[in-house]
Design a protein around this motif. Structure first.
Motif, PDB file in Angstrom:
ATOM      1  N   GLY A 122       0.791  -1.223   0.000  1.00 33.05           N
ATOM      2  CA  GLY A 122       0.000   0.000   0.000  1.00 33.05           C
ATOM      3  C   GLY A 122       0.825   1.275   0.000  1.00 33.05           C
ATOM      4  O   GLY A 122       0.277   2.366  -0.187  1.00 33.05           O
ATOM      5  N   THR A 123       2.142   1.144   0.175  1.00 37.12           N
ATOM      6  CA  THR A 123       3.018   2.320   0.158  1.00 37.12           C
ATOM      7  C   THR A 123       3.155   2.848  -1.272  1.00 37.12           C
ATOM      8  O   THR A 123       3.298   2.076  -2.221  1.00 37.12           O
ATOM      9  CB  THR A 123       4.406   1.962   0.703  1.00 37.12           C
ATOM     10  OG1 THR A 123       4.278   1.428   2.021  1.00 37.12           O
ATOM     11  CG2 THR A 123       5.315   3.172   0.723  1.00 37.12           C
ATOM     12  N   ARG A 124       3.117   4.166  -1.430  1.00 32.80           N
ATOM     13  CA  ARG A 124       3.334   4.788  -2.732  1.00 32.80           C
ATOM     14  C   ARG A 124       4.817   5.092  -2.887  1.00 32.80           C
ATOM     15  O   ARG A 124       5.429   5.726  -2.018  1.00 32.80           O
ATOM     16  CB  ARG A 124       2.493   6.054  -2.875  1.00 32.80           C
ATOM     17  CG  ARG A 124       0.999   5.757  -3.003  1.00 32.80           C
ATOM     18  CD  ARG A 124       0.162   7.026  -3.040  1.00 32.80           C
ATOM     19  NE  ARG A 124       0.527   7.901  -4.145  1.00 32.80           N
ATOM     20  CZ  ARG A 124       0.150   7.723  -5.404  1.00 32.80           C
ATOM     21  NH1 ARG A 124      -0.611   6.678  -5.732  1.00 32.80           N
ATOM     22  NH2 ARG A 124       0.506   8.584  -6.354  1.00 32.80           N
ATOM     23  N   VAL A 125       5.393   4.633  -3.997  1.00 35.83           N
ATOM     24  CA  VAL A 125       6.828   4.746  -4.236  1.00 35.83           C
ATOM     25  C   VAL A 125       7.061   5.450  -5.569  1.00 35.83           C
ATOM     26  O   VAL A 125       6.457   5.096  -6.585  1.00 35.83           O
ATOM     27  CB  VAL A 125       7.499   3.357  -4.253  1.00 35.83           C
ATOM     28  CG1 VAL A 125       8.984   3.480  -4.569  1.00 35.83           C
ATOM     29  CG2 VAL A 125       7.286   2.640  -2.923  1.00 35.83           C
ATOM     30  N   PRO A 135       9.951   5.973  -8.197  1.00 38.30           N
ATOM     31  CA  PRO A 135      11.293   5.485  -8.542  1.00 38.30           C
ATOM     32  C   PRO A 135      12.309   6.613  -8.717  1.00 38.30           C
ATOM     33  O   PRO A 135      13.512   6.405  -8.511  1.00 38.30           O
ATOM     34  CB  PRO A 135      11.074   4.734  -9.858  1.00 38.30           C
ATOM     35  CG  PRO A 135       9.619   4.396  -9.872  1.00 38.30           C
ATOM     36  CD  PRO A 135       8.931   5.504  -9.158  1.00 38.30           C
ATOM     37  N   LEU A 136      11.849   7.814  -9.094  1.00 43.75           N
ATOM     38  CA  LEU A 136      12.771   8.917  -9.312  1.00 43.75           C
ATOM     39  C   LEU A 136      13.460   9.360  -8.021  1.00 43.75           C
ATOM     40  O   LEU A 136      14.493  10.026  -8.066  1.00 43.75           O
ATOM     41  CB  LEU A 136      12.035  10.103  -9.939  1.00 43.75           C
ATOM     42  CG  LEU A 136      11.444   9.861 -11.337  1.00 43.75           C
ATOM     43  CD1 LEU A 136      10.667  11.085 -11.793  1.00 43.75           C
ATOM     44  CD2 LEU A 136      12.533   9.495 -12.336  1.00 43.75           C
ATOM     45  N   ASP A 137      12.889   9.004  -6.871  1.00 42.88           N
ATOM     46  CA  ASP A 137      13.512   9.377  -5.602  1.00 42.88           C
ATOM     47  C   ASP A 137      14.827   8.643  -5.386  1.00 42.88           C
ATOM     48  O   ASP A 137      15.704   9.125  -4.663  1.00 42.88           O
ATOM     49  CB  ASP A 137      12.563   9.081  -4.441  1.00 42.88           C
ATOM     50  CG  ASP A 137      11.334   9.982  -4.457  1.00 42.88           C
ATOM     51  OD1 ASP A 137      11.410  11.076  -5.057  1.00 42.88           O
ATOM     52  OD2 ASP A 137      10.296   9.587  -3.882  1.00 42.88           O
ATOM     53  N   THR A 138      14.969   7.470  -5.992  1.00 50.17           N
ATOM     54  CA  THR A 138      16.187   6.676  -5.800  1.00 50.17           C
ATOM     55  C   THR A 138      16.986   6.496  -7.090  1.00 50.17           C
ATOM     56  O   THR A 138      18.207   6.339  -7.041  1.00 50.17           O
ATOM     57  CB  THR A 138      15.842   5.287  -5.237  1.00 50.17           C
ATOM     58  OG1 THR A 138      14.851   4.673  -6.074  1.00 50.17           O
ATOM     59  CG2 THR A 138      15.275   5.415  -3.820  1.00 50.17           C
ATOM     60  N   VAL A 139      16.295   6.499  -8.232  1.00 49.62           N
ATOM     61  CA  VAL A 139      16.979   6.320  -9.526  1.00 49.62           C
ATOM     62  C   VAL A 139      16.557   7.453 -10.448  1.00 49.62           C
ATOM     63  O   VAL A 139      15.586   7.325 -11.205  1.00 49.62           O
ATOM     64  CB  VAL A 139      16.645   4.949 -10.160  1.00 49.62           C
ATOM     65  CG1 VAL A 139      17.471   4.743 -11.429  1.00 49.62           C
ATOM     66  CG2 VAL A 139      16.889   3.818  -9.182  1.00 49.62           C
ATOM     67  N   PRO A 140      17.235   8.577 -10.423  1.00 44.93           N
ATOM     68  CA  PRO A 140      16.848   9.695 -11.288  1.00 44.93           C
ATOM     69  C   PRO A 140      17.137   9.411 -12.756  1.00 44.93           C
ATOM     70  O   PRO A 140      18.011   8.596 -13.085  1.00 44.93           O
ATOM     71  CB  PRO A 140      17.708  10.851 -10.764  1.00 44.93           C
ATOM     72  CG  PRO A 140      18.899  10.185 -10.153  1.00 44.93           C
ATOM     73  CD  PRO A 140      18.395   8.896  -9.573  1.00 44.93           C
ATOM     74  N   LEU A 141      16.387  10.070 -13.617  1.00 44.56           N
ATOM     75  CA  LEU A 141      16.608   9.951 -15.059  1.00 44.56           C
ATOM     76  C   LEU A 141      17.656  10.995 -15.442  1.00 44.56           C
ATOM     77  O   LEU A 141      17.348  12.171 -15.640  1.00 44.56           O
ATOM     78  CB  LEU A 141      15.300  10.194 -15.820  1.00 44.56           C
ATOM     79  CG  LEU A 141      15.359  10.037 -17.337  1.00 44.56           C
ATOM     80  CD1 LEU A 141      15.687   8.603 -17.728  1.00 44.56           C
ATOM     81  CD2 LEU A 141      14.038  10.470 -17.982  1.00 44.56           C
TER      82      LEU A 141
END
Length: 216
Positions: free
Chosen positions: A115-118, A120-126
């Motif tokens: 149920g957590t919203r994640v 991906p840009l917080d850990t793997v930026p483009l």
């Protein structure tokens, strides 16, 4: 004690009293009779392959398959449904996902609960823009090189010959096989660029040529 009697007619009693012998007759043989013979499928396949090998057909089939495979690698099927952009447009794409099951580490400890919203840009930026191009349009390739060359973009073709362009342009070039990426981002026209803007992605279709004027 009086017993109840079930009345039977004389005819019924007579029928019950007459035995019914089983009668077996030999009707003889009518027509020709053959034994059942089912061919061995594997033996048929082996025989067919042996004939193809002996006639040289197997080598021809292998060579044709190799030619088709090489042709597909050199020029994959173009992504259907895309057109050159005639009007520039931009929109944001939020890559945030909701985790549908607990994610645990090697020790079984929950590190991300269901149920957590994640994002991906917080850990793997483009770090590099994604640039979707028609590889058969030299103007688009020149525009991408002039606009994004120093930013080391990831050039992703939706049509064209990636291997030949890699050699000619001295670039690492990718191909969006089956259009998975353009569908994911909602791209309808090329050239299109995907860049990170904070915690979202900005998707832009660039019109390199103005839309044709409508007749009044």
């Amino acid at each position: 004690m009086t017993r109840a009697l079930i009345p039977f007619s004389a005819t019924t009693l007579a029928l019950l009293a007459v035995p019914c012998p089983a009668v077996a007759r030999d009707y003889g043989q009518h027509g020709t009779v053959w034994s059942i013979a089912e061919p061995d499928l594997l033996e048929q396949i082996r025989a067919r392959l042996a004939r193809l090998e002996a006639s040289g057909e197997t080598a021809k089939l292998n060579a044709a398959l190799q030619r088709r495979t090489v042709a597909k690698v050199q020029r994959p099927d173009p992504v259907p449904g895309l057109a050159p952009a005639t009007t520039s447009r931009s929109w944001t794409f939020d890559p945030t996902i909701t985790v549908d099951a607990d994610i645990k580490d090697a020790r079984g400890i929950v590190i991300i609960a269901r149920g957590t919203r994640v994002n991906p840009l917080d850990t793997v930026p483009l770090r590099s823009p994604l640039v979707f191009l028609d590889g058969d349009d030299p103007a688009s390739l020149d525009w991408a090189a002039a606009t994004f060359g120093k930013r080391h973009p990831k050039v992703i073709l939706v049509s064209g010959a990636p291997l030949a362009l890699m050699k000619a342009r001295k670039l690492r070039i990718y191909f969006d096989q089956g259009g998975t990426l353009v569908r994911h981002f909602g791209v309808k026209a090329v050239p299109a660029v995907v860049e990170q803007k904070g915690r979202v992605l900005m998707v832009t279709e660039h019109a390199l040529k103005p839309a044709p004027a409508r007749a009044s």
